[in-house]
Design an enzyme around this catalytic site. Structure first.
Site, PDB file in Angstrom:
ATOM      1  N   LYS A 124      -5.934  -0.849  -8.011  1.00 12.51           N
ATOM      2  CA  LYS A 124      -5.807   0.636  -8.189  1.00 12.51           C
ATOM      3  C   LYS A 124      -6.873   1.256  -6.984  1.00 12.51           C
ATOM      4  CE  LYS A 124      -6.496   4.838 -11.097  1.00 12.51           C
ATOM      5  NZ  LYS A 124      -6.639   5.120 -12.493  1.00 12.51           N
TER       6      LYS A 124
ATOM      7  N   LYS B  47      -1.177   0.241  -7.665  1.00 15.96           N
ATOM      8  CA  LYS B  47      -1.102   1.739  -7.640  1.00 15.96           C
ATOM      9  C   LYS B  47      -1.782   2.295  -6.928  1.00 15.96           C
ATOM     10  CE  LYS B  47      -2.566   5.401 -10.834  1.00 15.96           C
ATOM     11  NZ  LYS B  47      -3.240   5.998 -11.964  1.00 15.96           N
TER      12      LYS B  47
END
Ligand code: PBG
Length: 324
Positions: A196, A249
């Site tokens: 992330k 992400k």
């Protein structure tokens, strides 16, 4: 070689479809939902057209709408009525996500797979994803781990089918796996937001989930967008700690990362088509600058082609309708 080889031969007629390498299906989709304990009717969000925060009582209607469109899974984010320094509402058995999961599973049972986002940022008064030393303005890793474990267990006991920790704390998968195993939840899989990035593409989400922060930013725990080898290490560690699914992400600016991870580990891999990616397309579509539907399709297809087995996207219902 040319003129014997002509690549254009297979681009015409039915054969064009027969040589297609990637296809998008409704089965690839996970639909994010925001459940807010403080409201009693849906609340629209200006930067995410078509996405609303919902009261707990409406969670199962929305999940049913997704399931009726053939979408297999939803992921839930909660906005609690009470925030405090440790985010204690996150593991409250009567907390917003726990109640919403319970409702949805009661109404829909196996018709929808319910994933919960496990993080403290929506529940802490300072808005960070972990316990904070306020004086030093530091986000503390190790004291956060048991809280994530408790939160995951409370979601599983409420009926969640899978938990998805997103806080980027080191060791979070191991702690959550241990906590689940010790509490009779051995069969609950973990989808780790393993890779992330510290990204400006999360802007609209922070309005949606009310998860802005009171000081600093998230760069002491989220990854530097400049790094790619580091993503491999993050994914590898989470796999070793017991992650069942690895997520990358955001998606669109990180397709290279997604491809590296899928190719290297051959593990079920998810990509999060985040709020900013959604907002850009919606905005340009509204301006008449892009064909929203075609761009949505092309973008989601590219995420699949890069290696995603599943895509978390606010477009899930739109795409499901388009594919019908
Ligand atoms: C944090 C979390 C974030 C998103 C999902 N979980 C935001 C953040 O890290 O600041 C972003 C999702 C999106 O932008 O669509 N728990």
């Amino acid at each position: 070689m040319f003129p014997q080889v002509r690549m254009r031969r297979l681009r015409n007629g039915k054969i064009r479809e027969m040589v297609r390498e990637t296809s998008l299906s409704v089965n690839d989709l996970i639909y994010p939902m925001f459940i807010d304990e403080n409201i009693d009717s849906p609340m629209t969000m200006s930067s995410m057209p078509g996405v609303s925060r919902l009261p707990v009582e409406m969670a199962s209607d929305e999940a049913k709408e997704a399931a009726d469109l053939g979408i297999p899974a939803v992921i839930l984010f909660g906005i609690p009525s009470n925030k405090d320094e440790t985010g204690s509402n996150a593991w409250d058995e009567n907390g917003v996500v726990q109640r919403a999961v319970h409702e949805i599973k009661n109404e829909l049972g196996k018709d929808v797979y319910v994933i919960t986002d496990v993080c403290l940022c929506e529940y802490t008064s300072h808005g960070h994803c972990g316990v904070v030393d306020m004086e030093k303005e530091q986000i503390l890793n190790d004291p956060t781990l048991p809280l994530l474990g408790k939160t995951a267990v409370s979601h599983a006991l409420a009926g969640a089918d899978m938990v998805a920790p997103s806080g980027m704390m080191d060791g979070m998968i191991k702690s959550i796996r241990n906590a689940l195993d010790q509490n009779n939840c051995k069969d609950i899989p973990i989808m780790s937001y393993a890779v992330k990035y510290s990204s400006a593409f999360y802007g609209p989400f922070r309005e949606a989930a009310d998860s802005g922060y009171s000081f600093g930013d998230r760069s002491s725990y989220q990854m530097d967008p400049a790094n790619s080898d580091e993503a491999i290490r993050e994914a590898e560690l989470d796999i070793l700690e017991g992650a069942d699914v690895i997520m990358v992400k955001p998606a669109l600016s990180y397709l290279d990362i997604l491809h590296r991870i899928k190719t290297k580990f051959n593990i079920p891999t998810a990509a999060y088509n985040v709020s900013g990616e959604f907002a850009m397309i919606k905005a340009a579509g509204r301006m008449g600058w892009l064909d929203e539907k075609k761009i949505m399709y092309e973008v989601l297809l590219s995420i699949k082609r890069a290696g995603a087995d599943m895509i978390l996207t606010y477009f899930a219902k739109d795409l499901a309708r388009m594919l019908q």
